[in-house]
Scaffold this motif. Structure first.
Motif, PDB file in Angstrom:
ATOM      1  N   SER B 149       0.829  -1.196   0.000  1.00 24.84           N
ATOM      2  CA  SER B 149       0.000   0.000   0.000  1.00 24.84           C
ATOM      3  C   SER B 149       0.868   1.252   0.000  1.00 24.84           C
ATOM      4  CB  SER B 149      -0.954  -0.006   1.192  1.00 24.84           C
ATOM      5  OG  SER B 149      -0.257  -0.213   2.377  1.00 24.84           O
ATOM      6  N   TYR B 150       2.061   1.161   0.618  1.00 28.85           N
ATOM      7  CA  TYR B 150       2.953   2.322   0.578  1.00 28.85           C
ATOM      8  C   TYR B 150       3.312   2.662  -0.866  1.00 28.85           C
ATOM      9  CZ  TYR B 150       7.340   4.862   0.562  1.00 28.85           C
ATOM     10  OH  TYR B 150       8.328   5.767   0.288  1.00 28.85           O
ATOM     11  N   PHE B 151       3.660   1.628  -1.639  1.00 30.27           N
ATOM     12  CA  PHE B 151       4.045   1.909  -3.017  1.00 30.27           C
ATOM     13  C   PHE B 151       2.849   2.389  -3.829  1.00 30.27           C
ATOM     14  CE2 PHE B 151       7.662  -0.860  -1.910  1.00 30.27           C
ATOM     15  CZ  PHE B 151       8.642   0.080  -2.177  1.00 30.27           C
ATOM     16  N   LEU B 152       1.656   1.919  -3.481  1.00 32.76           N
ATOM     17  CA  LEU B 152       0.475   2.411  -4.186  1.00 32.76           C
ATOM     18  C   LEU B 152       0.214   3.876  -3.846  1.00 32.76           C
ATOM     19  CD1 LEU B 152      -1.911  -0.634  -3.890  1.00 32.76           C
ATOM     20  CD2 LEU B 152      -1.054   0.363  -5.985  1.00 32.76           C
ATOM     21  N   VAL B 153       0.406   4.223  -2.568  1.00 36.85           N
ATOM     22  CA  VAL B 153       0.191   5.616  -2.168  1.00 36.85           C
ATOM     23  C   VAL B 153       1.159   6.522  -2.920  1.00 36.85           C
ATOM     24  CG1 VAL B 153       0.512   7.218  -0.257  1.00 36.85           C
ATOM     25  CG2 VAL B 153      -0.807   5.164   0.085  1.00 36.85           C
ATOM     26  N   THR B 154       2.401   6.051  -3.073  1.00 44.24           N
ATOM     27  CA  THR B 154       3.398   6.907  -3.713  1.00 44.24           C
ATOM     28  C   THR B 154       3.470   6.648  -5.212  1.00 44.24           C
ATOM     29  OG1 THR B 154       5.029   5.278  -3.099  1.00 44.24           O
ATOM     30  CG2 THR B 154       4.835   7.170  -1.668  1.00 44.24           C
ATOM     31  N   THR B 155       2.327   6.301  -5.830  1.00 42.57           N
ATOM     32  CA  THR B 155       2.317   6.109  -7.284  1.00 42.57           C
ATOM     33  C   THR B 155       2.844   7.356  -7.999  1.00 42.57           C
ATOM     34  OG1 THR B 155       0.432   4.656  -7.066  1.00 42.57           O
ATOM     35  CG2 THR B 155       0.838   5.558  -9.231  1.00 42.57           C
ATOM     36  N   ASP B 156       2.418   8.527  -7.539  1.00 42.92           N
ATOM     37  CA  ASP B 156       2.893   9.780  -8.136  1.00 42.92           C
ATOM     38  C   ASP B 156       4.076  10.306  -7.327  1.00 42.92           C
ATOM     39  OD1 ASP B 156       0.967  10.002 -10.210  1.00 42.92           O
ATOM     40  OD2 ASP B 156      -0.510  10.397  -8.656  1.00 42.92           O
ATOM     41  N   HIS B 157       5.140   9.493  -7.267  1.00 43.62           N
ATOM     42  CA  HIS B 157       6.208   9.847  -6.332  1.00 43.62           C
ATOM     43  C   HIS B 157       7.053  11.000  -6.819  1.00 43.62           C
ATOM     44  CE1 HIS B 157       8.806   7.673  -9.058  1.00 43.62           C
ATOM     45  NE2 HIS B 157       7.892   6.736  -9.065  1.00 43.62           N
ATOM     46  N   PRO B 238      -5.655  11.021   0.173  1.00 41.36           N
ATOM     47  CA  PRO B 238      -5.729  11.885  -1.017  1.00 41.36           C
ATOM     48  C   PRO B 238      -4.564  11.663  -1.973  1.00 41.36           C
ATOM     49  CG  PRO B 238      -6.056  13.154   0.971  1.00 41.36           C
ATOM     50  CD  PRO B 238      -5.581  11.826   1.397  1.00 41.36           C
ATOM     51  N   ALA B 239      -3.439  11.180  -1.452  1.00 40.01           N
ATOM     52  CA  ALA B 239      -2.268  11.023  -2.315  1.00 40.01           C
ATOM     53  C   ALA B 239      -2.428   9.850  -3.273  1.00 40.01           C
ATOM     54  CB  ALA B 239      -1.017  10.832  -1.454  1.00 40.01           C
ATOM     55  N   ALA B 240      -3.118   8.809  -2.844  1.00 37.28           N
ATOM     56  CA  ALA B 240      -3.213   7.592  -3.653  1.00 37.28           C
ATOM     57  C   ALA B 240      -4.213   7.793  -4.789  1.00 37.28           C
ATOM     58  CB  ALA B 240      -3.643   6.431  -2.774  1.00 37.28           C
ATOM     59  N   PRO B 241      -4.084   6.998  -5.879  1.00 42.91           N
ATOM     60  CA  PRO B 241      -5.130   7.001  -6.899  1.00 42.91           C
ATOM     61  C   PRO B 241      -6.449   6.533  -6.275  1.00 42.91           C
ATOM     62  CG  PRO B 241      -3.198   5.798  -7.644  1.00 42.91           C
ATOM     63  CD  PRO B 241      -2.981   6.105  -6.207  1.00 42.91           C
ATOM     64  N   SER B 242      -7.571   7.006  -6.813  1.00 44.84           N
ATOM     65  CA  SER B 242      -8.841   6.806  -6.110  1.00 44.84           C
ATOM     66  C   SER B 242      -9.224   5.359  -5.832  1.00 44.84           C
ATOM     67  CB  SER B 242      -9.965   7.504  -6.857  1.00 44.84           C
ATOM     68  OG  SER B 242      -9.735   8.874  -6.786  1.00 44.84           O
ATOM     69  N   PRO B 243      -9.097   4.412  -6.786  1.00 39.71           N
ATOM     70  CA  PRO B 243      -9.437   3.029  -6.414  1.00 39.71           C
ATOM     71  C   PRO B 243      -8.570   2.528  -5.258  1.00 39.71           C
ATOM     72  CG  PRO B 243      -9.248   3.225  -8.778  1.00 39.71           C
ATOM     73  CD  PRO B 243      -8.746   4.515  -8.214  1.00 39.71           C
ATOM     74  N   VAL B 244      -7.323   2.999  -5.222  1.00 40.95           N
ATOM     75  CA  VAL B 244      -6.447   2.585  -4.119  1.00 40.95           C
ATOM     76  C   VAL B 244      -6.928   3.209  -2.805  1.00 40.95           C
ATOM     77  CG1 VAL B 244      -4.120   2.690  -3.234  1.00 40.95           C
ATOM     78  CG2 VAL B 244      -4.509   2.244  -5.639  1.00 40.95           C
ATOM     79  N   SER B 245      -7.328   4.478  -2.848  1.00 40.99           N
ATOM     80  CA  SER B 245      -7.884   5.093  -1.635  1.00 40.99           C
ATOM     81  C   SER B 245      -9.094   4.306  -1.175  1.00 40.99           C
ATOM     82  CB  SER B 245      -8.329   6.525  -1.882  1.00 40.99           C
ATOM     83  OG  SER B 245      -7.427   7.219  -2.640  1.00 40.99           O
ATOM     84  N   ALA B 246      -9.928   3.920  -2.148  1.00 36.88           N
ATOM     85  CA  ALA B 246     -11.130   3.168  -1.794  1.00 36.88           C
ATOM     86  C   ALA B 246     -10.749   1.861  -1.126  1.00 36.88           C
ATOM     87  CB  ALA B 246     -11.962   2.907  -3.045  1.00 36.88           C
ATOM     88  N   LEU B 247      -9.729   1.220  -1.683  1.00 38.40           N
ATOM     89  CA  LEU B 247      -9.303  -0.068  -1.140  1.00 38.40           C
ATOM     90  C   LEU B 247      -8.687   0.108   0.244  1.00 38.40           C
ATOM     91  CD1 LEU B 247      -9.505  -2.806  -2.358  1.00 38.40           C
ATOM     92  CD2 LEU B 247      -7.173  -2.611  -3.154  1.00 38.40           C
ATOM     93  N   MET B 248      -7.877   1.143   0.392  1.00 40.95           N
ATOM     94  CA  MET B 248      -7.221   1.351   1.687  1.00 40.95           C
ATOM     95  C   MET B 248      -8.244   1.719   2.741  1.00 40.95           C
ATOM     96  SD  MET B 248      -3.794   3.419   0.747  1.00 40.95           S
ATOM     97  CE  MET B 248      -3.221   3.566   2.424  1.00 40.95           C
ATOM     98  N   SER B 249      -9.094   2.679   2.413  1.00 35.48           N
ATOM     99  CA  SER B 249     -10.048   3.140   3.412  1.00 35.48           C
ATOM    100  C   SER B 249     -11.133   2.092   3.636  1.00 35.48           C
ATOM    101  CB  SER B 249     -10.674   4.444   2.940  1.00 35.48           C
ATOM    102  OG  SER B 249     -11.535   4.925   3.916  1.00 35.48           O
ATOM    103  N   GLY B 250     -11.566   1.458   2.534  1.00 33.02           N
ATOM    104  CA  GLY B 250     -12.658   0.515   2.664  1.00 33.02           C
ATOM    105  C   GLY B 250     -12.216  -0.798   3.281  1.00 33.02           C
ATOM    106  N   VAL B 251     -11.081  -1.314   2.847  1.00 38.38           N
ATOM    107  CA  VAL B 251     -10.728  -2.677   3.234  1.00 38.38           C
ATOM    108  C   VAL B 251      -9.533  -2.744   4.186  1.00 38.38           C
ATOM    109  CG1 VAL B 251     -10.226  -4.964   2.377  1.00 38.38           C
ATOM    110  CG2 VAL B 251     -11.621  -3.438   1.019  1.00 38.38           C
ATOM    111  N   MET B 252      -8.468  -1.963   3.876  1.00 42.21           N
ATOM    112  CA  MET B 252      -7.257  -2.149   4.685  1.00 42.21           C
ATOM    113  C   MET B 252      -7.489  -1.746   6.142  1.00 42.21           C
ATOM    114  SD  MET B 252      -3.509  -0.582   4.268  1.00 42.21           S
ATOM    115  CE  MET B 252      -3.971   0.901   5.111  1.00 42.21           C
TER     116      MET B 252
END
Lengths: 220, 671
Positions: B149-157, B238-252
């Motif tokens: 998830s860290y690498f997903l958050v920093t997709t736009d690194h 907010p940093a992550a792409p939206s499906p990733v935010s959804a996954l992190m907030s919804g599931v992680m």
């Protein structure tokens, strides 16, 4: 059995070992340090030989032979060559002055004996009194490594420490298994060569073997 | 040939891992990820959900994998609790994966390959966290999840702000992981066996079990985002792409809840009521703090992140009450609290996933994330507007949607307080219920703000969006993903009894007690938490009444007023020139709350004076936690490291002296 002749001789050699350790601590000249190291190796080999003879442990003969070949002949020869090539025959100035080092050394010997007494009392081996001496010579060699400024003196201190360890092993448990001893001997030899290579690099870099130059390597 | 639900679940996790590896194959490129990988991932998610549901009704199954270290194999186990969380993971991730297939359509192939790899590793590691049956596999999966998830958050690194958000996330995740590791260490007590079986059997002294509980609460709380460890959430989401935010907030975040329930109820076992009070206090603070700060946000994804904090607080309230009741020896009320918390966990996963996907759709279509720039989106994005409305109603806990059901169950748990004999605790529980009610009302206000500002009214931005944004509604795949989650909101809201029966199984397996027989036997129409005479709620009847009233009103209006409608201009306060920028802004909407709860916020406000040639009002709300907690801790860490760095002198003699002194000390103290 501790009172027997061989026991007496081992004790004498142990005392000699300790004396040489003190001599190294007070010695300023590099060449004399190497000579003392060779003598220490000889004393170690002699004591191993006597233990081997009186306890009839054949592998200790090999160990003694190995010690003679390596510590009395090969390593001193390598170190002599190094000193010639690097041209560092002159005095090694200590970081701490010699009387202070000697006093600290005496304190260490007392500490080592205090530490070894309870262990020696449990031991049943021929040479039980010598464990304290072995420990003391390890600590004294360590102290020499700390107190000297030149890299070459530190290598000699390292080798002397290894002598003390080997003596501890012989006196406390009649030696380590031969495989282990061979391994350690090889390690020490390789370490000597690697140190030799390092010396050249250090001198190339700093034009001197003075380790205080290496403080520049620290990260800020 | 699949024998048990466990094998099926493992196969799904393996399928995700395979997809992760396949995503790296360059041949297919972007089209492969879009057309095959993400839809297949969604199918695997659905299968996982099915296996999870199956496992709830089956006895626990366990298995020893051939993976792991020599003499330290991985153990997996699937019991009703794990089954429930697998269901959550599978069902919610299915919708998000379908959405992601559309969302990432414009990504460059290289980036997409990496996103695909990390995305599916992330999914598989979450499944393994839930399946793990020893502390070793659990920690391996847990850390894999954090790293993926860290690498997903920093997709736009390439953006510094996103890098620092990722660092903050990684830092807090690791602090939490250390606490969890220590907790396992305490429970294990030096016996050398780290399977959950052994941890369960271990008898801990009260002092040690409380320490283990506090460590687990801290560790999992850091991942869940409870205060004061929430700081990474509004930065990372907010940093992550939206499906990733959804996954992190919804599931992680839910895996953290899973860990908390697993460790506290299952592994430690002997629940104490004092723990419940700790959880309740932190939960109440988290709830209020989350919603109050959410009201102040004008970045849509940040706002949703603060709502995740709030909802974690609500879940903690349910768990805390459950711990209090169980600790005092009222297992039936405790089971109700646990069920309420787990139900809210599922509900939050569904509606928060939906809302993040909606925010992603807006971001893709318009390039907007600031509410103050949005407006009138309902006309250009009607589908997104509809799904977002469902999510907004659900999170605002309005019947007949799902958010209401779980918050109502939490209230019902609080209303069980009279069974307690201890006066102080008994009088505290209604206070927490009041906190929940306040938070619910504030959430509703917040989503009135979001929906009103973003979707209704006039557009505030220039009429033509930038070239790279279409300005149109999102594509069919994205809509399908949102529709799936919106359907989940409705289904979980209208037919809660089915889920309640499943959760009852979870509770029985975990605590030995479930709901009362009367509650379970009430039939599909009525939701009854304890007895029908005390409380009952029927979402279907509620919906029928709402629809009937609306239809009746329309009918009456048509019947009596039709034809007499008068068209005229609205009253413009005597100021004829009106622009879209004169509408209420998101900041303006929060002003009354900012006024009432002023001391809670750290406001940096610039009010231009009368003489100012270019007057501009600026307002910045900062999180107080930064100043009283995070920055002092950071300064302390810097101070201590500077002191430790003084040990490094660069002189071999000094280093040798260190080891010499250590040797002497060890020799002196070891004898």
């Amino acid at each position: 059995m501790g009172g027997s002749v061989s026991g007496q001789i081992v004790n004498l050699l142990a005392a000699l070992l300790l004396l040489i350790a003190f001599a190294m601590l007070s010695q300023r000249r590099v060449l004399s340090l190497v000579r003392l190291l060779a003598w220490q190796g000889a004393a170690l080999a002699a004591s191993t030989l006597i233990v081997a003879h009186s306890t009839a442990q054949p592998h200790l003969y090999y160990s003694a032979a190995l010690t003679v070949a390596l510590k009395v002949i090969l390593i001193p020869w390598v170190l002599h060559r190094l000193i010639d090539r690097l041209d560092v025959r002159w005095d090694v100035e200590p970081l701490i002055n010699i009387p202070t080092t000697m006093l600290a050394g005496i304190a260490l010997v007392i500490f080592a004996f205090a530490l070894a007494t309870p262990i020696s009392e449990m031991a049943t081996t021929l040479t039980r009194g010598t464990l304290g001496i072995a420990l003391a010579s390890v600590l004294l060699s360590f102290l020499m490594m700390i107190a000297r400024r030149k890299a070459i003196a530190q290598v000699i201190g390292f080798l002397a420490m290894e002598n003390g360890l080997l003596f501890a092993a012989t006196s406390a448990t009649y030696g380590m298994p031969l495989v282990v001893e061979l391994g350690i001997a090889l390690d020490v030899l390789v370490a000597t060569f690697i140190f030799g290579i390092f010396f050249f690099h250090i001198r190339e870099q700093f034009d001197s073997l003075d380790i205080s130059h290496m403080e520049k390597l620290k990260e800020d | 040939m699949i024998h048990t639900a466990l094998d099926g679940a493992l196969a799904c996790a393996l399928a995700w891992l395979l997809l992760a590896a396949l995503a790296l194959v360059p041949a297919g490129g972007a089209a492969f990820a879009r057309r095959i990988a993400f839809p297949l991932g969604a199918v695997a998610g659905l299968a996982l959900a099915a296996f999870g549901l199956l496992a709830i009704w089956e006895p626990p199954a366990s298995r020893t994998l051939v993976l792991g270290l020599p003499d330290l194999p991985f153990h997996v186990r699937l019991d009703p609790l794990a089954g429930f969380f697998l269901f959550l993971l599978g069902a919610v991730s299915a919708g998000i994966s379908v959405n992601a297939a559309g969302y990432f359509r414009a990504e460059a192939p290289g980036r997409l390959a990496l996103i695909g790899l990390q995305y599916f590793v992330f999914l598989a590691s979450m499944a393994m966290v839930v399946l793990a049956d020893d502390a070793y596999l659990f920690m391996v999966a847990w850390e894999t999840m954090a790293l993926a998830s860290y690498f997903l958050v920093t997709t736009d690194h390439d953006q510094p702000a996103i890098r620092s958000a990722g660092f903050l996330y990684l830092l807090i995740a690791h602090l939490g992981a250390i606490a969890i590791l220590l907790c396992f260490g305490i429970m294990h007590g030096g016996r050398g066996d780290y399977t959950f079986e052994a941890l369960r059997a271990a008898e801990l002294a009260p002092y040690w079990s409380t320490t283990a509980f506090l460590l687990a609460f801290f560790g999992f709380g850091a991942k869940a985002g409870m205060i004061p460890l929430h700081a990474w959430l509004p930065e990372a989401h907010p940093a992550a792409p939206s499906p990733v935010s959804a996954l992190m907030s919804g599931v992680m975040l839910k895996t953290a809840i899973y860990g908390m329930v697993r460790v506290v109820y299952d592994l430690i076992g002997d629940v104490r009521w004092e723990w419940g009070l700790v959880v309740l206090a932190i939960g109440a603070a988290t709830t209020l703090f989350g919603v109050l700060y959410a009201l102040m946000q004008h970045d849509l994804k940040r706002l949703l992140a603060y709502h995740s904090v709030e909802n974690i607080g609500i879940i903690l309230l349910g768990l805390g009450m459950s711990l209090v009741f169980i600790g005092f020896g009222h297992p039936a009320a405790g089971a109700l609290g646990l069920i309420a918390a787990l139900y809210h966990t599922l509900n939050h996963a569904v509606f928060k996933g939906l809302l993040f996907l909606g925010a992603g759709a807006i971001l893709h279509s318009r390039g907007l994330r600031d509410l103050n720039d949005m407006g009138g989106l309902v006309r250009t994005m009607p589908r997104t507007a509809l799904y977002f409305l469902v999510g907004a109603l659900a999170i605002s806990a309005l019947p007949p949607l799902n958010g209401f059901v779980s918050e109502w169950l939490t209230f019902q748990t609080a209303l069980q307080a009279p069974v307690l004999r201890e006066g102080a605790v008994r009088s505290l529980l209604p206070l927490f219920a009041a906190t929940l009610a306040l938070a619910g009302a504030l959430t509703a206000m917040c989503f009135v703000k979001v929906y009103g500002i973003a979707f209704l009214g006039q557009p505030r931005e220039p009429r033509h969006p930038a070239r790279e944004h279409s300005g149109r509604d999102c594509g069919p795949l994205e809509q399908l993903g949102m529709a799936w989650l919106a359907a989940g909101c409705v289904a979980l809201g209208l037919f809660p009894t089915a889920m309640l029966a499943a959760l009852d199984r979870v509770s029985v397996a975990l605590t030995g007690t479930g709901l009362a027989d009367e509650a379970l036997g009430a039939g599909w129409l009525w939701l009854v938490p304890t007895t029908a005479s005390q409380a009952a709620y029927s979402p279907v009847i509620f919906l029928v009444v709402i629809v009937a009233v609306v239809l009746l009103t329309i009918l009456l209006v048509r019947r009596f007023y039709h034809g007499r409608v008068r068209y005229s201009h609205p009253w413009d306060c005597g100021f004829p020139e009106q622009t879209a920028r004169m509408q209420d802004t998101a900041d303006a909407f929060g002003q009354p709350i900012r006024h009432v709860f002023g001391p809670l916020y750290l406001m940096k406000r610039h009010l231009p004076g009368a003489e100012d040639p270019s007057p501009r009002f600026t307002l910045k709300i900062e999180d107080r936690h930064w100043y009283w907690l995070y920055l002092p801790v950071a300064r302390l860490a810097e101070y201590v490291s500077a002191r430790v760095a003084a040990l490094q002198r660069g002189r071999i003699g000094v280093y040798l002296a260190y080891s010499f002194l250590t040797l002497i000390a060890l020799l002196a103290f070891a004898t």
